[in-house]
Design a protein around this motif. Structure first.
Motif: not given
Length: 234
Positions: A13-27, A31-35, A220-228
């Motif tokens: 569950l992600v809080d999409k920021p203003y100006g981002w497309t949905s595709f950018q959030v998915v991408n 990318w973080l998961l691959k890393k 978004i700033s918390e996403l990497k740690a959350h995915l881990a």
């Protein structure tokens, strides 16, 4: 030990920021998961797009959970929105730079509530021509941007709850609980027409999708740690 995806996949569950497309959030998530895992191909999808100028809850599915996307997309949604009456744009929001001003009538509480009541329940609604809705396999906004005539058929939607706060007229705050496929931009535009003027969506935030709530989402700033935290030790 390396991190890997759980066999069953998972929901993010992600809080999409203003100006981002949905595709950018998915991408970004992919990318973080691959890393984090070193896996080259990872399936990531979302259960309901948000326009770039909207913020709030996006439900992402990872791995085998992507098989549940169609089911999750069908969930009811809740939004907090703001519309400005007396203004108009071809996209029904602030995406288009040209905002035309139209006469704004004085606020009449009874007249406005009558309009609100008309948009509660089941109804037919047309999507904006500047939308991702597909017409003959082509996104409507691509045709609109090319100057082509766009004919959009009305679809049945349902608004289960609609409440308005017009204390800062001509800006009106709306709380909406609706079915899949509801365009809040179209709702605001149609409310303006009902009231005898125009209206444009100036802010939109999704607060719920099915059983998932915005309060459970990460930034978004918390996403990497959350995915881990959702990955398993390989």
């Amino acid at each position: 030990m390396s991190l890997t995806l759980p066999e069953t996949g998972f929901v993010v569950l992600v809080d999409k920021p203003y100006g981002w497309t949905s595709f950018q959030v998915v991408n970004k998530t992919r990318w973080l998961l691959k890393k984090l895992t070193g896996i080259k191909k990872i399936k990531v999808g979302h259960a309901g797009t948000l326009d770039p100028l909207a913020t709030g809850l996006m439900v992402l599915c990872v791995g085998k959970m992507t098989k549940q996307i169609s089911l999750l997309t069908a969930d009811e949604k809740e939004y907090q929105a703001t519309g400005c009456f007396g203004r108009w744009s071809p996209s029904f929001d602030l995406e288009k730079r040209t905002i035309e001003t139209h006469p704004t009538p004085n606020f009449n509480a009874k007249q406005f509530e009558n309009c609100i009541e008309k948009f509660r329940g089941k109804q037919l609604q047309k999507a904006p021509i500047f939308s991702a809705k597909k017409i003959d396999g082509k996104r409507a906004y691509l045709s609109a941007r090319a100057g082509e005539k766009v004919e959009i058929k009305a679809n049945e939607i349902e608004i289960f709850y609609l409440n308005a706060d017009a204390s800062k007229w001509p800006n009106v705050n709306l709380h909406i609980h609706c079915s899949k496929g509801t365009y809040i931009r179209s709702l605001v535009n149609d409310l303006g027409a009902c009231y005898g003027t125009n209206a444009v969506l100036t802010a939109l935030r999704r607060t719920r999708s099915g059983n998932y709530k915005l309060s459970e989402a990460v930034k978004i700033s918390e996403l990497k740690a959350h995915l881990a935290s959702k990955l398993t030790q390989g």
